[in-house]
Design a protein around this motif. Sequence first.
Motif, PDB file in Angstrom:
ATOM      1  N   LEU A 159      27.768  67.519  22.830  1.00 56.76           N
ATOM      2  CA  LEU A 159      28.783  67.442  23.890  1.00 56.76           C
ATOM      3  C   LEU A 159      28.243  66.576  25.019  1.00 56.76           C
ATOM      4  CD1 LEU A 159      30.097  71.119  24.197  1.00 56.76           C
ATOM      5  CD2 LEU A 159      30.985  69.234  22.829  1.00 56.76           C
ATOM      6  N   LYS A 160      29.156  65.865  25.656  1.00 56.23           N
ATOM      7  CA  LYS A 160      28.714  64.955  26.729  1.00 56.23           C
ATOM      8  C   LYS A 160      28.822  65.591  28.102  1.00 56.23           C
ATOM      9  CE  LYS A 160      29.215  60.731  24.268  1.00 56.23           C
ATOM     10  NZ  LYS A 160      30.373  60.300  23.516  1.00 56.23           N
ATOM     11  N   GLY A 161      29.330  66.795  28.163  1.00 55.90           N
ATOM     12  CA  GLY A 161      29.470  67.433  29.481  1.00 55.90           C
ATOM     13  C   GLY A 161      30.169  68.762  29.300  1.00 55.90           C
ATOM     14  N   PRO A 162      30.477  69.438  30.418  1.00 55.34           N
ATOM     15  CA  PRO A 162      31.144  70.734  30.302  1.00 55.34           C
ATOM     16  C   PRO A 162      32.528  70.576  29.667  1.00 55.34           C
ATOM     17  CG  PRO A 162      30.392  70.320  32.562  1.00 55.34           C
ATOM     18  CD  PRO A 162      30.189  69.056  31.809  1.00 55.34           C
ATOM     19  N   LEU A 163      32.806  71.479  28.777  1.00 55.26           N
ATOM     20  CA  LEU A 163      34.020  71.370  27.954  1.00 55.26           C
ATOM     21  C   LEU A 163      35.173  72.159  28.567  1.00 55.26           C
ATOM     22  CD1 LEU A 163      34.573  70.107  25.160  1.00 55.26           C
ATOM     23  CD2 LEU A 163      34.044  72.349  24.181  1.00 55.26           C
ATOM     24  N   GLN A 164      36.332  71.561  28.562  1.00 54.34           N
ATOM     25  CA  GLN A 164      37.535  72.277  28.977  1.00 54.34           C
ATOM     26  C   GLN A 164      38.163  72.956  27.754  1.00 54.34           C
ATOM     27  OE1 GLN A 164      38.800  72.740  31.947  1.00 54.34           O
ATOM     28  NE2 GLN A 164      40.616  73.810  31.160  1.00 54.34           N
ATOM     29  N   ARG A 165      38.294  72.188  26.701  1.00 53.08           N
ATOM     30  CA  ARG A 165      38.998  72.695  25.523  1.00 53.08           C
ATOM     31  C   ARG A 165      38.666  71.801  24.340  1.00 53.08           C
ATOM     32  NH1 ARG A 165      44.493  71.160  24.130  1.00 53.08           N
ATOM     33  NH2 ARG A 165      45.312  72.653  22.632  1.00 53.08           N
ATOM     34  N   ALA A 166      38.576  72.415  23.171  1.00 56.99           N
ATOM     35  CA  ALA A 166      38.329  71.618  21.962  1.00 56.99           C
ATOM     36  C   ALA A 166      39.266  72.100  20.872  1.00 56.99           C
ATOM     37  CB  ALA A 166      36.883  71.775  21.506  1.00 56.99           C
ATOM     38  N   GLU A 245      38.037  67.871  25.015  1.00 57.62           N
ATOM     39  CA  GLU A 245      38.525  67.567  26.373  1.00 57.62           C
ATOM     40  C   GLU A 245      37.498  68.100  27.347  1.00 57.62           C
ATOM     41  OE1 GLU A 245      42.394  69.261  27.021  1.00 57.62           O
ATOM     42  OE2 GLU A 245      43.123  68.463  25.120  1.00 57.62           O
ATOM     43  N   TYR A 246      36.940  67.204  28.130  1.00 60.82           N
ATOM     44  CA  TYR A 246      35.919  67.627  29.081  1.00 60.82           C
ATOM     45  C   TYR A 246      36.552  68.025  30.410  1.00 60.82           C
ATOM     46  CZ  TYR A 246      32.619  65.842  25.699  1.00 60.82           C
ATOM     47  OH  TYR A 246      31.903  65.641  24.557  1.00 60.82           O
ATOM     48  N   ARG A 247      35.787  68.797  31.152  1.00 58.50           N
ATOM     49  CA  ARG A 247      36.324  69.270  32.446  1.00 58.50           C
ATOM     50  C   ARG A 247      36.637  68.109  33.392  1.00 58.50           C
ATOM     51  NH1 ARG A 247      33.040  74.516  33.087  1.00 58.50           N
ATOM     52  NH2 ARG A 247      34.064  75.648  31.411  1.00 58.50           N
ATOM     53  N   ASP A 248      35.921  66.993  33.244  1.00 60.70           N
ATOM     54  CA  ASP A 248      36.182  65.862  34.151  1.00 60.70           C
ATOM     55  C   ASP A 248      37.411  65.063  33.720  1.00 60.70           C
ATOM     56  OD1 ASP A 248      35.470  64.462  31.916  1.00 60.70           O
ATOM     57  OD2 ASP A 248      33.645  63.597  32.740  1.00 60.70           O
ATOM     58  N   GLY A 249      38.123  65.569  32.712  1.00 64.62           N
ATOM     59  CA  GLY A 249      39.379  64.923  32.324  1.00 64.62           C
ATOM     60  C   GLY A 249      39.208  63.895  31.220  1.00 64.62           C
ATOM     61  N   THR A 250      37.960  63.579  30.851  1.00 63.63           N
ATOM     62  CA  THR A 250      37.793  62.604  29.770  1.00 63.63           C
ATOM     63  C   THR A 250      37.973  63.288  28.418  1.00 63.63           C
ATOM     64  OG1 THR A 250      35.419  62.952  29.789  1.00 63.63           O
ATOM     65  CG2 THR A 250      36.256  61.056  31.047  1.00 63.63           C
ATOM     66  N   VAL A 251      38.298  62.478  27.436  1.00 64.97           N
ATOM     67  CA  VAL A 251      38.554  62.987  26.085  1.00 64.97           C
ATOM     68  C   VAL A 251      37.693  62.208  25.098  1.00 64.97           C
ATOM     69  CG1 VAL A 251      40.286  63.149  24.254  1.00 64.97           C
ATOM     70  CG2 VAL A 251      40.927  63.655  26.600  1.00 64.97           C
ATOM     71  N   GLU A 252      37.118  62.924  24.172  1.00 62.51           N
ATOM     72  CA  GLU A 252      36.324  62.262  23.143  1.00 62.51           C
ATOM     73  C   GLU A 252      36.791  62.791  21.786  1.00 62.51           C
ATOM     74  OE1 GLU A 252      32.267  63.496  23.204  1.00 62.51           O
ATOM     75  OE2 GLU A 252      31.683  62.060  21.661  1.00 62.51           O
ATOM     76  N   ASN A 253      36.859  61.936  20.794  1.00 60.47           N
ATOM     77  CA  ASN A 253      37.242  62.388  19.454  1.00 60.47           C
ATOM     78  C   ASN A 253      36.064  62.285  18.500  1.00 60.47           C
ATOM     79  OD1 ASN A 253      39.943  63.008  19.867  1.00 60.47           O
ATOM     80  ND2 ASN A 253      40.530  60.865  19.727  1.00 60.47           N
ATOM     81  N   VAL A 254      35.822  63.323  17.776  1.00 57.67           N
ATOM     82  CA  VAL A 254      34.843  63.257  16.687  1.00 57.67           C
ATOM     83  C   VAL A 254      35.661  63.162  15.408  1.00 57.67           C
ATOM     84  CG1 VAL A 254      32.977  64.446  15.488  1.00 57.67           C
ATOM     85  CG2 VAL A 254      33.193  64.650  17.973  1.00 57.67           C
ATOM     86  N   LEU A 255      35.495  62.091  14.673  1.00 57.37           N
ATOM     87  CA  LEU A 255      36.390  61.816  13.542  1.00 57.37           C
ATOM     88  C   LEU A 255      35.626  61.786  12.227  1.00 57.37           C
ATOM     89  CD1 LEU A 255      38.179  58.734  15.149  1.00 57.37           C
ATOM     90  CD2 LEU A 255      38.971  61.103  15.159  1.00 57.37           C
ATOM     91  N   SER A 256      36.336  62.048  11.159  1.00 56.93           N
ATOM     92  CA  SER A 256      35.726  61.826   9.847  1.00 56.93           C
ATOM     93  C   SER A 256      35.656  60.317   9.633  1.00 56.93           C
ATOM     94  CB  SER A 256      36.547  62.492   8.749  1.00 56.93           C
ATOM     95  OG  SER A 256      37.914  62.232   8.927  1.00 56.93           O
ATOM     96  N   ASP A 257      34.471  59.841   9.299  1.00 63.15           N
ATOM     97  CA  ASP A 257      34.259  58.415   9.029  1.00 63.15           C
ATOM     98  C   ASP A 257      32.970  58.289   8.223  1.00 63.15           C
ATOM     99  OD1 ASP A 257      32.173  58.755  10.797  1.00 63.15           O
ATOM    100  OD2 ASP A 257      33.236  57.896  12.497  1.00 63.15           O
TER     101      ASP A 257
END
Length: 898
Positions: A159-166, A245-257
């Motif tokens: 994780l890149k920071g505190p998480l809001q929701r996953a 979804e991080y608490r700072d509002g940024t979003v990151e996707n972990v994808l199958s690849d």
Amino acid sequence: MLRKPFDLKCDLLREPVGMDCPSPVLQWNVESERRGACLAACEIELAHDPRAFFEAPNRTWKSGWIPIDAPECSDCLPELEEHSLYFWRVRCRDNEGNVSDFSDPTRFATGFLRSAPQARWITSPQPEFFQTRGTFVLNQKIDGHRHTHALYLRKEFALKGPLQRAVVYFCGLGYGQLEINGQKVGDHVLDPAQSEYDKAVYFSGFDVTHQLRQENALVMILGNGRFLESYGFEYPRGWVELRLEYRDGTVENVLSDTSWVCIPGEVTRNGIYCGETHDSRRKDPSLGLPGADVVRFPRAIEVEGILPRFQNMEPIRVTRLLAPRSVHSPAEGTVIFDFGQNFAGWVRLTADGPRGTKIRLRFSELLAEDGSLNMLVLENAEATDEWILRGEGEETFEPLFTYHGFRYVEVTGYPGVPRPDQIVGCVVHSDVEAQGSFFCSNELVNRIHECVQWGQRSNLMSIPTDCPQRDERHGWLGDAHLAGEESLFNFGMHAFYRKYLDDISRSQQPDGSLSDVVPSYYRFFPADPAWGSAYVTLAWETYQFTGDAQLLAKHFPGMQRYVDFLGTLADGGIITFGKYGDWCPPGSILPKRTPVALTSTWFYFHDALILSKIAQVLGQPEVRERYEQVALQVRDAFHRAFFQEDQYAVVPMSPRQSLDSSLPSQTSNALPLSLEMVPPDARSKVFNTLVDSIIRRSDYHVDTGIVGTRFILDVLSDGGRMDVAWKMVKNPDYPGWGYMVNQGATTLWERWEKLTGFSMNSHNHIMLGSVDGWLYKYVAGMRPLEAGWAKILFQVPSLEDIRFASASVKTPRGKASVSWKRRKGELEAVIRVPVSAKAQVRLPLPEGAKVWEGGREVFSRTSTAGIFETETASGLYRFRVAREEPSAKPMGEGVERG
Ligand code: BGC
């Protein structure tokens, strides 16, 4: 007065995650003690945080009062954001202005409403294969299915920071299980729902916020399911989109690849029919956790695949656990546990033994005479699980990608004998809500009802299947629609059939034809008209039980193409084409006395007639007229072709087989009677022929296959011979449902005969279960009279032989129920009409009887016997029919044995 709403659903589902409908229908339940209560309006509140409802009304969206007449609301929400978590609650106002409290808040989470998923389909570059026993595929007996070992694909991330929701969206074909940090995600099993994987595949969404840590390992385990070479689909593949979804509002996707790697795992063999092998020695728990060294493992490769869509139906789950009832040992080193109930699922086994100990589990519905397991009835399904112990203390086995239809499990190789608490039967099926109940004064009939409920559950595996045990378990359309009405009484089938109608529509060919089997893994085009009717029948029945006219509208063009296709098969209104017809009558698989052309033509009439009714509902008078005309032409042609003196056609089974052709066909006569196809001047003749053949020639036994069985009891009851229908149903000997129960059945069989060899003789088939619809409609006496149970018919049968009966159904408007009993010429009937519904009540009225309701005389008549009929609004009503002022004494109850 008006209780607070409960049981909230969004887009037909409880708390969906990943819902993809931009404007979902919201539904709930509501109750009121007040008679005549009708909903007049509702108010919906929506928020991203449930605390807002109580603490910050300005952060709550309010719909204002919206007029409604049933506990549901469509097009009532603001534009929804995608990938968002919402909470909603609702309150209602009734027709007298009473306002309920707000419901407890419930949630839904949107998925891909506008954007497209990004993940890629991946698989292993070097899958290992194994071969299983043969089965029929594409009409040919093939030597074997080539399956892969389960594939394990792994990815690590931080994780890149505190998480809001996953939220994770996952699809593993044929079946997949996702794990995060060594723990299974969600409680679905045998996910995703079956489909034609080149046309549609489904993902499930899970909120995994609390399963993630700073460092994480994701593992997907992929099993074969139906994604098999033999059906044209290569080998397993997986698809994952994890949205952080991080608490700072940024979003990151972990994808199958292709950054995923292929790791080894314990499932070394898996197949729906063959069973599953776990070699627990192969499991390396460190690979499930972050920080493992994986450089030696090959990278996953990317493969083609279509975009998955949200699985908008109830998932398959383990819905209950059964303890074994008894155990015996037919041979040294072998024990057989009996769960006392035939069901679909598997066993969860616990053991503590030396490393390398090999335990084998075999499953069957039946025992052989010597007490060993009868595996013959499974035909080519090996139904064998194997487990090799790791040997580090107590460990547990539970398969991931197979299921069995069984009552008995044979255990060999176990270190010692499992204690009863070490072997648990897991009941597995699409987790639709159990919503109907039935009980009456005849114990045998109650047992038949239980058999049907168990059989229906066992055959809900994301598609309606024919059976859960042998090498079939396909979506045979005939079985599906003949059990359709019964399933809609017993279970919440709305989302299930919504998805299945999509399956049917996707399988339809450009010429309008359907396959006998949907999804069409067997490409049996064109379907026998008695099977293809499922498209029209299931859509219509689902509409009757749910009121969902949108479903009709969606499939209207496809259903028209289907009925038009039937038209191309017809010659002068008659369809001679057919494959199964009145399938499986007593003593035969093929129809015995009923011409296939008769059933095929009858279904052409049936489907055209229903389609004209659908056109009427959809406000399309010209289309209605067109199909009404088709139906009338077919009706006349049917009569001309098949009517002979006082009955409809009988055929010998085959030219070589002699058959008493003076014995009428029950099915040939019941079918035209059931849709009022018989010209008025012939009607009573045909009805009398039917009744006479049942009483005098068959001694109150059924002589019908699955088609005739679905309709004959209704015909007899509507024609005033409820007594004959009742005697047939409770008949304890062959052929009949009572015979099955008396022979120890705990689910209904495929055949009226008790057969135990290697042939078509499943002991858990649902296609004769249509009798249960009749029990609800005619014995308890309740059914929807208007779509969605807006109006309900309660009709207590006149038959003295039935002393009491009760039934309840959770309708879209709330719980409807009836409970009646009779004693010494008195009848008491208590009915509950849900809020916003109304009812028509019909009670038998003996000569000179009066009717009281709630202690007040509502009807008095002194001369002729007949029926007391009244209309009621919603509420609870207690009717009493008697000659004298009712006594306060409660009537006794007791179930009649036999
Ligand atoms: C299935 C049935 C099905 C039939 C049609 C059987 O093998 O088990 O229930 O409807 O085939 O032929």
